[in-house]
Enzyme design. Structure first.
Site, PDB file in Angstrom:
ATOM      1  N   ASP A 255     -29.696   7.135  22.487  1.00  0.00           N
ATOM      2  CA  ASP A 255     -29.523   7.026  23.945  1.00  0.00           C
ATOM      3  C   ASP A 255     -29.506   8.383  24.638  1.00  0.00           C
ATOM      4  OD1 ASP A 255     -29.152   4.247  23.519  1.00  0.00           O
ATOM      5  OD2 ASP A 255     -27.061   4.637  23.032  1.00  0.00           O
TER       6      ASP A 255
ATOM      7  N   LYS B 117     -34.549   9.771  25.349  1.00  0.00           N
ATOM      8  CA  LYS B 117     -35.838  10.055  24.688  1.00  0.00           C
ATOM      9  C   LYS B 117     -36.988   9.360  25.387  1.00  0.00           C
ATOM     10  CE  LYS B 117     -34.475   8.349  20.787  1.00  0.00           C
ATOM     11  NZ  LYS B 117     -33.059   8.139  21.098  1.00  0.00           N
ATOM     12  N   GLY B 118     -36.703   8.162  25.924  1.00  0.00           N
ATOM     13  CA  GLY B 118     -37.746   7.358  26.571  1.00  0.00           C
ATOM     14  C   GLY B 118     -38.433   8.152  27.660  1.00  0.00           C
ATOM     15  N   LYS B 119     -37.631   8.809  28.461  1.00  0.00           N
ATOM     16  CA  LYS B 119     -38.174   9.574  29.569  1.00  0.00           C
ATOM     17  C   LYS B 119     -38.990  10.778  29.058  1.00  0.00           C
ATOM     18  CE  LYS B 119     -36.725  12.780  32.907  1.00  0.00           C
ATOM     19  NZ  LYS B 119     -37.097  12.637  34.293  1.00  0.00           N
TER      20      LYS B 119
ATOM     21  N   GLY C 196     -34.090   0.949  22.734  1.00  0.00           N
ATOM     22  CA  GLY C 196     -34.386   0.508  24.097  1.00  0.00           C
ATOM     23  C   GLY C 196     -34.755   1.700  24.939  1.00  0.00           C
ATOM     24  N   HIS C 197     -35.904   1.653  25.535  1.00  0.00           N
ATOM     25  CA  HIS C 197     -36.346   2.755  26.392  1.00  0.00           C
ATOM     26  C   HIS C 197     -36.475   2.270  27.825  1.00  0.00           C
ATOM     27  CE1 HIS C 197     -38.389   5.276  23.038  1.00  0.00           C
ATOM     28  NE2 HIS C 197     -37.096   5.405  23.078  1.00  0.00           N
ATOM     29  N   THR C 198     -35.882   3.013  28.725  1.00  0.00           N
ATOM     30  CA  THR C 198     -36.081   2.694  30.135  1.00  0.00           C
ATOM     31  C   THR C 198     -36.930   3.809  30.722  1.00  0.00           C
ATOM     32  OG1 THR C 198     -33.883   1.758  30.140  1.00  0.00           O
ATOM     33  CG2 THR C 198     -34.882   2.113  32.288  1.00  0.00           C
TER      34      THR C 198
ATOM     35  N   GLN D  51     -33.353   5.730  18.126  1.00  0.00           N
ATOM     36  CA  GLN D  51     -31.959   6.055  17.768  1.00  0.00           C
ATOM     37  C   GLN D  51     -31.755   7.579  17.703  1.00  0.00           C
ATOM     38  OE1 GLN D  51     -33.406   3.448  15.396  1.00  0.00           O
ATOM     39  NE2 GLN D  51     -32.920   2.069  17.036  1.00  0.00           N
TER      40      GLN D  51
ATOM     41  N   THR E 150     -27.650   3.221  11.502  1.00  0.00           N
ATOM     42  CA  THR E 150     -28.646   2.167  11.444  1.00  0.00           C
ATOM     43  C   THR E 150     -29.248   2.179  10.029  1.00  0.00           C
ATOM     44  OG1 THR E 150     -30.491   1.157  12.622  1.00  0.00           O
ATOM     45  CG2 THR E 150     -30.574   3.563  12.386  1.00  0.00           C
TER      46      THR E 150
ATOM     47  N   GLY F 256     -32.862  13.669  36.281  1.00  0.00           N
ATOM     48  CA  GLY F 256     -32.895  12.344  36.909  1.00  0.00           C
ATOM     49  C   GLY F 256     -33.849  11.461  36.139  1.00  0.00           C
TER      50      GLY F 256
HETATM   51  P1  IMP Z   1     -28.411  -1.684  14.014  1.00  0.00           P
HETATM   52  O1  IMP Z   1     -29.459  -0.644  14.133  1.00  0.00           O
HETATM   53  O2  IMP Z   1     -28.577  -2.825  14.965  1.00  0.00           O
HETATM   54  O3  IMP Z   1     -28.213  -2.157  12.593  1.00  0.00           O
HETATM   55  O4  IMP Z   1     -27.015  -1.019  14.440  1.00  0.00           O
HETATM   56  C1  IMP Z   1     -26.397   0.007  13.652  1.00  0.00           C
HETATM   57  C2  IMP Z   1     -25.744   1.048  14.527  1.00  0.00           C
HETATM   58  O5  IMP Z   1     -26.751   1.764  15.230  1.00  0.00           O
HETATM   59  C3  IMP Z   1     -24.809   0.491  15.591  1.00  0.00           C
HETATM   60  O6  IMP Z   1     -23.754   1.415  15.818  1.00  0.00           O
HETATM   61  C4  IMP Z   1     -25.695   0.437  16.821  1.00  0.00           C
HETATM   62  O7  IMP Z   1     -24.952   0.460  18.015  1.00  0.00           O
HETATM   63  C5  IMP Z   1     -26.499   1.690  16.629  1.00  0.00           C
HETATM   64  N1  IMP Z   1     -27.805   1.664  17.308  1.00  0.00           N
HETATM   65  C6  IMP Z   1     -28.918   1.020  16.939  1.00  0.00           C
HETATM   66  N2  IMP Z   1     -29.924   1.258  17.802  1.00  0.00           N
HETATM   67  C7  IMP Z   1     -29.429   2.087  18.729  1.00  0.00           C
HETATM   68  C8  IMP Z   1     -30.004   2.737  19.870  1.00  0.00           C
HETATM   69  O8  IMP Z   1     -31.176   2.605  20.195  1.00  0.00           O
HETATM   70  N3  IMP Z   1     -29.163   3.534  20.581  1.00  0.00           N
HETATM   71  C9  IMP Z   1     -27.865   3.743  20.223  1.00  0.00           C
HETATM   72  N4  IMP Z   1     -27.303   3.181  19.172  1.00  0.00           N
HETATM   73  C10 IMP Z   1     -28.067   2.352  18.430  1.00  0.00           C
END
Ligand code: IMP
Length: 427
Positions: A13, A16-18, A40-42, A223, A238, A414
């Site tokens: 978070d 990176k998306g931007k 998730g990228h916004t 991530q 993850t 921004g």
């Molecule tokens: P999983 O990837 O769903 O198995 O989650 C494992 C851990 O990685 C958890 O703490 C999630 O909140 C974190 N996580 C997975 N994807 C993201 C991401 O894109 N941003 C931030 N944390 C993430």
């Protein structure tokens, strides 16, 4: 040779998306190499917000090739929905390529992710419950189902049958819940295939061809480093490798091919999910950052935990990724603060340590040692060059650069594309 990897240097978070969206404008190909729709990228284009979880954000530029590499785990239902969403928005998706070798997230992976989190109770990981972990578990256990397997009707039926025997046994006998029906999954997945078949190919050949032709290829990490299965805050990580080196395995390129690694550094720290977080701010300051930075998960909507910038983490991340440039994002979120702190070391059992500890127990005991910076208390969102930033904001940036020994080459003030300051050419 012009391959650049953009990776998250904290807990994901970082914005990176931007950055990848901006660099995608210069690139000819954008590649995702790990993770799945847990990311998730916004991206904001002409005041319109696009949220993408699986397809590289480069797809928003019609002429760029976008690749979902072999290291990604694909939920085909999400992929089909994302394709439909993009097409509805008038975005052409013809330039998407999907690896034959990528593994599929199956409905039982999602169910098992949920059940396992519930079973763990207070010890839960805080996963996104998208089936990511169970899909990578099957890959490592050599029972996973790949895109290429889905394309062979008989092969797919055989592997699915074998998997369901085992998964249904676990679901029914261990968790006491209902299992899945073969026909339901088989028919659904074959219909997804019909939708995505035209994009499927041996992506390693396509990517290497681009690199050999000297084209600009951008590897988009999902991530962040501290969520890496090997290098992160295990077990609160993850199940893939968000670090730069993973681009080689997850996209099928040699390590000699990556010229630049840009670490994305958010001007403060956030984390979602469980696990220790030394610079976490539990009071008003944390709430202010959360609100100003709109720190709520793109995938799950969960409020993110917020804290000061942690340079112990950044130093570690710079080392693990071989960063030779960084992008500082969301600087504007700190605009109103009178004082800004950066953690430069930890105090652990009476000793000062600068190396990020491997033991989570040790990390939980670490107390941050801060260096304080003067806040600039000026709106930075309209700055379009480094010189236009307030002197105190530049001092903050230069202070970070000095501590982590990596040059900040991009500054974001921004969410919009134009709110990005470039200090040098990246490709
Ligand atoms: P999983 O990837 O769903 O198995 O989650 C494992 C851990 O990685 C958890 O703490 C999630 O909140 C974190 N996580 C997975 N994807 C993201 C991401 O894109 N941003 C931030 N944390 C993430």
């Amino acid at each position: 040779m012009s391959a650049v990897a953009v990776i998250g240097s904290q807990w994901g978070d970082e914005g990176k998306g931007k950055i990848t969206d901006y660099l995608a404008e210069k690139a000819e190909m954008v590649v995702r190499y790990q993770g799945g729709n847990n990311a998730g990228h916004t991206v904001v284009v002409d005041d319109k917000e696009f949220k993408l979880h699986l397809i590289p954000s480069g797809i928003l530029y019609p002429e760029k090739m976008c690749v979902i590499g072999n290291g990604v785990v694909i939920d085909p239902e999400v992929l089909c929905k994302e394709l439909a969403y993009l097409e509805k928005e008038g975005i052409n998706t013809d330039n998407l390529r999907i690896s034959l070798r990528a593994h599929l997230i199956m409905p039982y992976h999602i169910r098992l992710d949920e059940l396992e989190e519930e079973r763990k109770g207070v010890n839960k990981i805080g996963t996104t419950r998208r089936g990511i972990g169970p899909a990578y578990m099957d890959k490592a256990a050599r029972v996973g189902i790949r895109v290429v397997d889905l394309m062979d009707e008989k092969e797919f039926a055989d592997i699915l049958q074998r998997n369901l025997e085992e998964k249904n046994h676990v679901l029914q006998k261990i968790y006491g819940v209902e299992g899945f029906k073969f026909e339901d999954i088989f028919n659904k997945y074959r219909s997804y295939l019909a939708r995505i078949e035209k994009y499927i190919t041996d992506t390693t050949a396509v990517i290497n061809e681009y690199i050999e032709q000297g084209k600009k290829v951008l590897f988009e990490g999902a991530q962040g480093t501290l969520l890496d299965l090997d290098h992160g805050t295990y077990p609160y990580v993850t199940s893939s490798h968000p670090v730069a080196g993973a681009a080689c395995i997850g996209a099928g390129i040699g390590p000699t091919k990556i010229r630049r690694v840009i670490g994305v550094v958010k001007a403060y720290t956030t984390r979602v999910g469980e696990g220790p977080f030394p610079t976490e701010l539990l009071g008003e300051e944390g709430e202010l950052i959360r609100k100003r930075g709109w720190e709520y998960g793109t995938t799950t909507g969960r409020p993110r935990r917020c804290g000061w910038l942690d340079a112990v983490i950044l130093n570690y991340s710079a080392r693990i990724n071989g960063m030779n440039g960084c992008a500082i994002t969301k600087l504007d979120v700190l605009d109103s603060l009178a004082k800004i702190k950066v953690c430069v070391a930890y105090e652990y059992r009476g000793q000062v340590i600068k190396n990020f500890p491997a033991s989570l127990k040790a990390l939980a005991e670490c107390k941050p040692i801060y260096e304080e910076f003067e806040g600039w208390q000026t709106d930075t969102t309209k700055a379009r060059s480094y010189e236009e930033l307030p002197a105190k904001a530049r001092q903050y940036i230069e202070g970070i650069a000095e501590i982590i020994k990596v040059k900040p080459v991009i500054i974001a003030v921004g969410p919009k594309r134009e709110q990005t300051i470039f200090r040098e050419e990246i490709f």
